[in-house]
Design a protein around this motif. Structure first.
Motif, short mmCIF file in Angstrom:
data_model
loop_
_atom_site.label_atom_id
_atom_site.label_comp_id
_atom_site.label_asym_id
_atom_site.label_seq_id
_atom_site.Cartn_x
_atom_site.Cartn_y
_atom_site.Cartn_z
N THR A 17 -21.96 14.10 48.10
CA THR A 17 -21.93 15.07 46.97
C THR A 17 -20.65 14.97 46.34
OG1 THR A 17 -20.90 16.59 48.60
CG2 THR A 17 -23.29 16.77 48.44
N ILE A 18 -20.65 15.46 45.16
CA ILE A 18 -19.62 15.66 44.37
C ILE A 18 -19.72 17.08 43.40
CG2 ILE A 18 -19.26 13.28 43.64
CD1 ILE A 18 -20.57 14.16 40.86
N THR A 19 -18.75 17.41 42.92
CA THR A 19 -18.47 18.62 42.14
C THR A 19 -18.90 18.63 40.75
OG1 THR A 19 -16.44 18.75 41.78
CG2 THR A 19 -17.12 19.80 43.91
N ARG A 26 -15.09 8.99 37.97
CA ARG A 26 -14.93 9.18 39.23
C ARG A 26 -16.41 9.17 39.83
NH1 ARG A 26 -13.10 7.27 43.18
NH2 ARG A 26 -13.69 8.47 45.01
N VAL A 27 -17.50 9.62 39.02
CA VAL A 27 -18.61 9.65 39.76
C VAL A 27 -18.90 7.94 39.71
CG1 VAL A 27 -21.19 9.81 39.18
CG2 VAL A 27 -19.21 11.77 38.78
N ILE A 28 -18.93 7.30 38.88
CA ILE A 28 -19.02 5.94 38.97
C ILE A 28 -18.38 5.29 40.20
CG2 ILE A 28 -18.82 3.69 37.52
CD1 ILE A 28 -19.02 5.33 35.03
N ASP A 29 -17.11 5.28 40.21
CA ASP A 29 -16.42 4.84 41.35
C ASP A 29 -17.06 5.23 42.77
OD1 ASP A 29 -14.51 3.81 39.83
OD2 ASP A 29 -13.04 5.26 40.24
N VAL A 42 -22.78 19.52 43.46
CA VAL A 42 -22.55 20.93 43.97
C VAL A 42 -21.42 21.70 43.16
CG1 VAL A 42 -23.45 20.42 46.57
CG2 VAL A 42 -20.81 20.25 45.95
N THR A 43 -21.48 22.96 43.23
CA THR A 43 -20.29 23.88 42.86
C THR A 43 -19.36 23.68 43.72
OG1 THR A 43 -20.89 25.89 44.02
CG2 THR A 43 -21.89 25.55 41.95
N THR A 71 -18.31 15.39 32.31
CA THR A 71 -18.17 15.86 33.74
C THR A 71 -19.48 15.59 34.35
OG1 THR A 71 -18.61 18.24 33.35
CG2 THR A 71 -16.42 17.37 33.81
N ALA A 72 -19.86 15.65 35.70
CA ALA A 72 -20.75 15.56 36.44
C ALA A 72 -22.00 16.59 35.88
CB ALA A 72 -20.70 15.46 37.75
N GLY A 73 -21.26 17.84 35.82
CA GLY A 73 -22.01 19.09 35.53
C GLY A 73 -22.77 18.78 34.12
N GLU A 74 -21.97 18.30 33.10
CA GLU A 74 -22.36 18.04 31.85
C GLU A 74 -23.66 17.23 31.72
OE1 GLU A 74 -18.83 18.97 29.03
OE2 GLU A 74 -18.56 17.35 30.42
#
Length: 92
Positions: A17-19, A26-29, A42-43, A71-74
């Protein structure tokens, strides 16, 4: 056959998971380090809100997005269908 059987055959039950506030760089890493094609989003409290996949990121490449700012959320896919491991599936 149950979802649990599929997961066992796949050889792993770990979920990464990531926030929502994690930057795309960072997601790519994380995807590369863990050798996976998707992360559950996740939140800050740990509530499931979506999934971010390699495809979500590729779409941002097409738009020439600034990965340092997004960001991941976007970027994540929000409409995700999930099931419990006990869910019974039909195999065609």
């Amino acid at each position: 056959m149950k979802i649990d059987d599929v997961l066992k055959a796949k050889g792993g039950r770990e979920v990464f998971t990531i926030t929502t506030t994690t930057r795309l760089t960072r997601v790519i890493d994380e995807l590369c380090e863990r050798k996976v094609g998707a992360l559950v989003v996740v939140t800050e409290k740990g509530d499931f809100v979506g999934i971010i996949t390699e495809r979500d990121i590729l779409r941002q490449c097409q738009r020439k997005a600034d990965f340092e700012k997004l960001t991941a959320g976007e970027v994540m896919t929000k409409d995700v269908i999930s099931v419990k491991p006990q869910y019974d599936i039909k195999v065609a």
